[in-house]
Write a protein that holds these residues in place. Structure first.
Motif, PDB file in Angstrom:
ATOM      1  N   SER B 654      -0.651   5.457   1.996  1.00 56.03           N
ATOM      2  CA  SER B 654       0.296   4.375   1.868  1.00 56.03           C
ATOM      3  C   SER B 654       0.046   3.702   0.540  1.00 56.03           C
ATOM      4  CB  SER B 654       0.084   3.393   3.017  1.00 56.03           C
ATOM      5  OG  SER B 654       0.756   2.188   2.726  1.00 56.03           O
ATOM      6  N   HIS B 656      -0.147   0.822   0.082  1.00 50.76           N
ATOM      7  CA  HIS B 656      -1.075  -0.292   0.238  1.00 50.76           C
ATOM      8  C   HIS B 656      -2.412   0.063  -0.372  1.00 50.76           C
ATOM      9  CE1 HIS B 656       1.204  -3.024   2.456  1.00 50.76           C
ATOM     10  NE2 HIS B 656       1.329  -2.302   3.556  1.00 50.76           N
ATOM     11  N   ARG B 818       9.701  -0.896   4.042  1.00 51.31           N
ATOM     12  CA  ARG B 818       8.796   0.228   4.299  1.00 51.31           C
ATOM     13  C   ARG B 818       9.590   1.534   4.252  1.00 51.31           C
ATOM     14  NH1 ARG B 818       7.453  -1.936   9.800  1.00 51.31           N
ATOM     15  NH2 ARG B 818       9.516  -2.693   9.293  1.00 51.31           N
ATOM     16  N   SER B 837       7.334   2.792  -5.226  1.00 49.82           N
ATOM     17  CA  SER B 837       6.574   1.552  -5.129  1.00 49.82           C
ATOM     18  C   SER B 837       6.956   0.609  -6.258  1.00 49.82           C
ATOM     19  CB  SER B 837       5.073   1.810  -5.063  1.00 49.82           C
ATOM     20  OG  SER B 837       4.710   2.777  -5.976  1.00 49.82           O
ATOM     21  N   TYR B 841       9.189  -0.694  -2.857  1.00 53.64           N
ATOM     22  CA  TYR B 841       9.043  -0.219  -1.501  1.00 53.64           C
ATOM     23  C   TYR B 841       7.571  -0.043  -1.177  1.00 53.64           C
ATOM     24  CZ  TYR B 841      14.033   0.809  -1.546  1.00 53.64           C
ATOM     25  OH  TYR B 841      15.384   0.719  -1.618  1.00 53.64           O
ATOM     26  N   ASP B 842       7.329  -0.127   0.105  1.00 53.99           N
ATOM     27  CA  ASP B 842       5.988   0.167   0.600  1.00 53.99           C
ATOM     28  C   ASP B 842       6.049   1.607   1.109  1.00 53.99           C
ATOM     29  OD1 ASP B 842       3.698   0.427   1.985  1.00 53.99           O
ATOM     30  OD2 ASP B 842       4.137  -1.119   3.465  1.00 53.99           O
ATOM     31  N   THR B 844       5.016   5.315   2.486  1.00 55.72           N
ATOM     32  CA  THR B 844       4.125   6.166   3.267  1.00 55.72           C
ATOM     33  C   THR B 844       4.612   7.595   3.056  1.00 55.72           C
ATOM     34  OG1 THR B 844       3.865   4.438   4.895  1.00 55.72           O
ATOM     35  CG2 THR B 844       3.257   6.652   5.579  1.00 55.72           C
ATOM     36  N   PHE B 862       9.704   2.194  10.268  1.00 51.54           N
ATOM     37  CA  PHE B 862      10.040   2.120   8.856  1.00 51.54           C
ATOM     38  C   PHE B 862      11.432   1.545   8.683  1.00 51.54           C
ATOM     39  CE2 PHE B 862       6.871   5.396   9.270  1.00 51.54           C
ATOM     40  CZ  PHE B 862       5.980   5.050   8.272  1.00 51.54           C
TER      41      PHE B 862
END
Lengths: 164, 946
Positions: B654, B656, B818, B837, B841-842, B844, B862
């Motif tokens: 991710s 993150h 997400r 990103s 956007y986040d 995955t 999501f």
């Protein structure tokens, strides 16, 4: 090979049957755990001092490793282990006898090397039935010496029965 | 056996192999006079030599075969399949007799009169009129037979003219016989023949008159080759191998004695060169074209197509590719088996093919070429491919896996089951294949010689087997490693790369339920520890020690190897590739590579399948050679379970998380950053090696041309010196980006704050407390090769601008959207992650829809899903269908991302539930499509709520 030496002996003295008992053969004597063994001299390729041995993981316990003898790879066999003996004193320099079996070379790691003895056939006796089964398996017979018994090592049987 | 006979047998066997090929060719080109002449000549030579060597049975068969061939050649008989079959029958008989002579030294007992009768019938043209041949032949043959007495070169009745015909044949043979090479075979034969035929007399006359054509036709090259017994070559090879080893030993001593030149330095160097040349030369003598192993195949395919009533065409490419004799012998049978399989199982019957819209004639393509230090052989058919349902049934029936396990497996993994023992999906056992022995044997044989086999199949479209085998078995390059104090050799062929891992920090080995894994770039690499699989860990208790250790050398066996798994230590991971699978072998140390001569291990050690042999190193010590195939097997079915299920959760990355960034300097002051996962390798390129082609810079890299581009105009590119190059590689393409300096690798969040106007940059971010330009690699990749993004299995790429142009502001709101990105290409995932990103956007990422569905089940949610279409196990369409059917994601907007953006694809995409369909790789369109979809959905949701 053992039979070969017999054959060669026979061919020289075949004419005189009576002397058959006087016929003799040469054995290289070795000592393992105080016991004297004999290997027919014609089967012996080499006698080596201490060698650098590469360990072979996953090999049967009797296989000590592999070593380089003039460009040929020789499998080292721990004779004590094969005979079901304690591993013995490891601080002493180990000698080994190189024999050929099935077109491959094996070095038998032993405690001590003795003389080459010429022994008469009349002293040759089959292996006593009371002997340890492992020893009986690997010996082709014994010689009575003065105050000592010499066990003849049957090399093909000694090596042929080692496997994983 | 008589030396002459032995020679004859070798020669005949060679000729016979050639004959098979030639006769199949003849069937296809019945009018090829050269070919006919050649076939005739070969049979004639066999016949002639037989007479000389007193092999009457063989001579008789060859003689009658030759008669028929003679009539083909003279154009009296039309070459039709039935006759060709008869000729094959004749040749098979010859082979049989030759085989018997080889085995027993004499001709076998037996009677050939039936065959001879058939041959004679054809020869005399009475097979058709008397109905002796088969029905089909009878019809076709009738006109020819009727014609025969009138036309052709045989005046009068055939019976009375046998000797005349023979004379003609002989004469022709002499016309065609090349001089120098065949002379010793030919002359004694005829001269010595004490037969009452007028051959000898005639012969001398013919020879005289025909000297000119003979001389003209005789290939002058023939006299330059020499037949050498294979044993002699083998022996020579062994000696050279020893010499190489001794040379290595000498070189090592020289090195050990320091760099100062001694009297030995110069002679040693020249010895080194000479030995290398010698080695190469001797290796060459062992090389044979792979065509030799293929010679039988056209015949096999021909027979197969007749037997099974299929139309099969065999195309062979790269027959001249040379490989070691020994390897050639070993792959002959597996190859034959596989080609036969392709013909039998792969190619459908003409009716089936027509029904599927394929051409009636199935095609098998056999291809061989060199690649690196090995040979690739590819067997490709356009048949029906592997029947997945049948395979699954069979797997379940054989208890190899259950239905649940299978449903989780990608197709490719399921296909690998055909390499298991006892696995044949042929519905009926034919005489050709379907007996359930096969592919496992093929694989075993190939692995035995250090090769690997891969399978790719698409149901309905055919299968491709790719075999990778070493060029030679005698001398291999091996990497020397150490584990638990012992050295081992790993064949370089299977080593992909080396990684140093420590117990701490980023590059550490992680444990998943006791199983070590390593994060190698984007993948989780399963690891095996060499000391563990070799059971070399030195235990504390002496008793069990006695089993593993030996008293052999009397010096170091009781000194425990200092090794404690709890103490942080550096170790190396040898990334190894076996077939389709990569795994890492953990070792303690890595030494250099060495050319080694593989010697078989002693018989009593052969059942240890972790070793493929042993050898003597330059320092004279013996070393065991590891067999990567054996290790893969020992490491526990790596071949059927490439990824640990538990490991999969680790694959989800991710944004993150921090991203590893490679920082470099190029031109101006600002450091540049690129995601490390995109960089395949870092290299230094010497400008002296750079070549220019059509205005572009290229460098030869790993056997390929790699385009180079400077990062920007301010990166000085001279003609000398070297500069660091970032190598980007994906699916066989690579490019190098020239920069000034590699600065560092940092783990940072990518948070692009200023988006730049420069096409090559995403914008700037603060990395390591410095404003850093984040590089858009896509720009460079497409500037090198516009097709970079469309070569991903797609032909009809067209730019589909779903939403029209128009740049939209990046959403950088407090609530990050997400996004789930599903794409099988790690390259694309790595490339899109920063793009998305940066757009706020986040992200995955997952590599397959199957993973995604699992994630869905686990309750993740999501805002939007972006999915690739072309994916191996489950494609994007199926994924969307599944998602839309009944999952918690049923309302999550989905955007399809594919280079297959034809209107048809788009319609289909919309049908299965995608909200948008975007062409790959158009960054702006994707971002627009995503934000539009999101806002549309938001509106829709709002509408339904109110």
């Amino acid at each position: 090979m053992e039979t070969l030496s017999d054959v060669m002996d026979t061919s020289t003295s075949a004419v005189i049957k009576a002397e058959d008992k006087e016929k003799s053969r040469d054995l290289l004597t070795i000592v393992i755990a105080g016991q004297r063994f004999g290997i027919p001299i014609l089967q012996v390729q080499d006698v080596l001092g201490e060698q650098k041995v590469t360990k072979i993981p996953l090999a049967p316990p009797e296989v000590a490793g592999a070593l380089n003898l003039r460009g040929r790879i020789v499998t080292a066999i721990n004779v004590r282990c094969r005979l079901g003996l304690e591993r013995g004193d490891v601080t002493r320099a180990n000698m080994s006898v190189v024999v050929e079996h099935d077109n491959e070379l094996y070095s038998l790691i032993i405690d001590e090397i003795g003389d080459v003895m010429r022994l008469k056939n009349k002293d040759f006796k089959p292996t006593p039935g009371t002997l340890d089964p492992v020893w009986r398996e690997i010996s082709s017979g014994v010689y009575r010496l003065d105050g000592e018994i010499l066990v003849v090592l049957d090399v093909p049987r000694f090596l042929g029965t080692i496997h994983n | 056996m008589d030396e002459l006979v032995a020679e004859f047998l070798t020669e005949t066997n060679e000729s016979l192999d050639e004959l098979d090929v030639d006769i199949v060719n003849l069937e296809q080109n019945p009018n090829d006079a050269d070919l006919l002449g050649k076939i005739f000549r070969l049979v004639h030579t066999i016949k002639g030599t037989c007479g000389f060597l007193a092999l009457p049975r063989l001579e008789k068969v060859a003689h009658h075969g030759e008669n028929v061939l003679g009539r083909f050649r003279d154009g009296d008989l039309e070459v039709i399949p039935e006759y060709v079959t008869l000729i094959f029958e004749c040749i098979d008989r010859i082979k049989y007799i030759v085989g018997e002579i080889e085995a027993n030294g004499t001709e076998p007992e037996g009677n050939d009169s039936e065959l001879i009768e058939k041959l004679d019938a054809v020869y005399e043209g009475r097979d058709a009129s008397q109905g002796g041949g088969d029905a089909a032949a009878a019809q076709e043959e009738a006109p020819v037979a009727a014609e025969t007495p009138a036309g052709g070169g045989y005046p009068g009745g055939p019976t009375g003219n046998v000797s005349q015909a023979e004379l003609d044949a002989l004469e022709a043979a002499f016309n065609d016989t090349p001089g120098p090479m065949d002379a010793p075979e030919e002359e004694p034969e005829v001269e010595a023949a004490p037969e009452p035929e007028p051959e000898p007399v005639q012969e001398s006359g013919v020879e005289k008159t025909d000297t000119t054509p003979t001389a003209k036709k005789g290939p002058s090259l023939a006299s330059q080759s020499l037949r050498v017994n294979v044993d002699v070559l083998e022996n020579l090879m062994t000696m050279v191998s020893e010499l190489v080893l001794t040379r290595n030993q000498l070189m090592q001593i020289q090195r050990a004695n320091g760099s100062g030149g001694t009297d030995f330095t110069a002679p040693l160097q020249s010895l080194n060169l000479v030995v290398s040349d010698l080695q190469e030369g001797v290796m060459k003598t062992r090389m044979q074209p792979i065509g030799n192993a293929w010679a039988k195949l056209p015949r096999i395919i021909r027979d197969l197509s007749l037997e099974l009533n299929k139309k099969i065409e065999l195309e062979m490419i790269g027959q001249d590719t040379e490989l070691d004799r020994q390897v050639l012998e070993l792959i002959k049978d597996p190859l034959t088996h596989m080609v036969r399989n392709s013909g039998d199982h792969g190619i459908e019957s003409p009716a089936d093919r027509a029904a599927k819209g394929k051409s009636e004639t199935g095609k098998i393509i056999l291809e061989a070429f060199h690649e690196g230090g090995h040979i690739i052989i590819r067997i490709k058919d356009d048949g029906k491919g592997l029947p997945m349902d049948l395979i699954k049934k069979k797997i379940i029936a054989n208890g190899l896996a259950n239905a649940d396990e299978l449903s989780d497996m990608p197709d490719q993994q399921i296909q690998q089951f055909i390499f298991k023992a006892g696995f044949s999906t042929a519905e009926k056992v034919t005489s050709v294949s379907g007996r359930g022995v096969g592919m496992d044997v093929v694989r075993t044989n190939i692995e035995k010689i250090g090769g690997s086999i891969e399978l790719n199949s698409r149901e309905g479209f055919g299968s491709t087997f790719t075999i990778k085998i070493p060029l030679t078995l005698a001398i291999v390059s091996a990497l020397i490693v150490e584990s638990a104090g012992e050295k081992f050799a790993i064949p370089q062929l299977s080593v992909k790369e080396l990684v140093m891992a420590s117990n701490q920090g980023e590059s550490k080995i992680e444990m998943i339920k006791g199983a070590p894994v390593y994060r190698l770039r984007d993948n989780l690499l399963p690891l095996v520890s060499l000391d563990q699989i070799l059971k070399m860990e030195v235990p504390d208790i002496g008793a069990s020690d006695s089993n593993e250790q030996s008293h052999a050398d009397g010096e170091d066996q009781d000194i425990p190897v200092i090794k404690n798994t709890t103490i942080p230590r550096n170790s190396y991971i040898v990334v190894t590739n076996v077939g389709n699978f990569d795994f890492g072998i953990i070792v303690d140390r890595v030494f250099d590579t060495e050319e080694i001569v593989v010697k078989p291990v002693a018989k009593m050690l052969r059942d240890i399948d972790l070793f493929s042999g042993n050898t003597i190193l330059g320092d004279g010590s013996v070393i065991m050679i590891l067999d990567p195939n054996g290790i893969a097997r020992q490491a526990g079915e790596l071949d059927t379970a490439p990824q640990d299920v538990q490991a999969d959760s680790q694959k989800i990355s991710s944004s993150h998380e921090k991203t590893s960034l490679l920082l470099f300097a190029a031109g101006d002051a600002a450091p540049k950053a690129v995601p490390l996962s995109l960089v395949a390798r870092l290299e230094h390129v010497n400008f002296a090696d750079v070549e220019h082609s059509s205005g572009k810079m290229m460098v030869q890299y790993r056997g390929q041309l790699m385009p180079l581009i400077p990062f920007n105009a301010s990166v000085q590119v001279g003609t000398e010196g070297q500069k660091p190059v970032l190598v980007f590689a994906d699916r066989g393409q690579s490019m190098g980006l020239i920069v000034d300096e590699i600065i560092d690798i940092k783990e940072e969040f990518i948070d692009v704050q200023l988006s730049g106007d420069d096409l090559g940059l995403f914008g700037s971010a603060i990395i390591d407390d410095k404003a850093t330009d984040v590089v858009n690699i896509a720009h460079f990749l497409s500037s090198i090769n516009k097709d970079w993004f469309k070569n991903h299995g797609d032909d009809n790429y067209e730019k589909h601008d779903a939403n029209g142009g128009g740049r939209q502001a990046h959403q950088n709101g407090a609530m990050k959207r997400r996004v789930l990105l599903v794409d099988d290409s790690s390259f694309f995932r790595n490339m899109l992650t920063p793009v998305l990103s940066i757009a706020g956007y986040d992200v995955t990422t997952l590599d397959s829809p199957i993973e995604a569905l699992k994630l869905c089940e686990s309750g993740a949610s999501f805002d939007i899903i972006v999915s690739d279409i072309e994916m191996p196990e489950m494609d994007g369409f199926e994924f969307a269908q599944k998602v839309r059917k009944d999952t918690s994601w049923v309302d999550t907007p989905m955007v399809a991302l594919s280079s297959h953006a034809t209107p048809r694809d788009i319609d289909r995409g919309m049908e299965v539930g995608f909200n948008q369909y975007v062409a790959k790789f158009d960054r702006d369109t994707l971002l627009n499509a995503m934000s539009n979809t999101l806002s549309d959905c938001a509106k829709l949701n709002g509408a339904t709520q109110h």
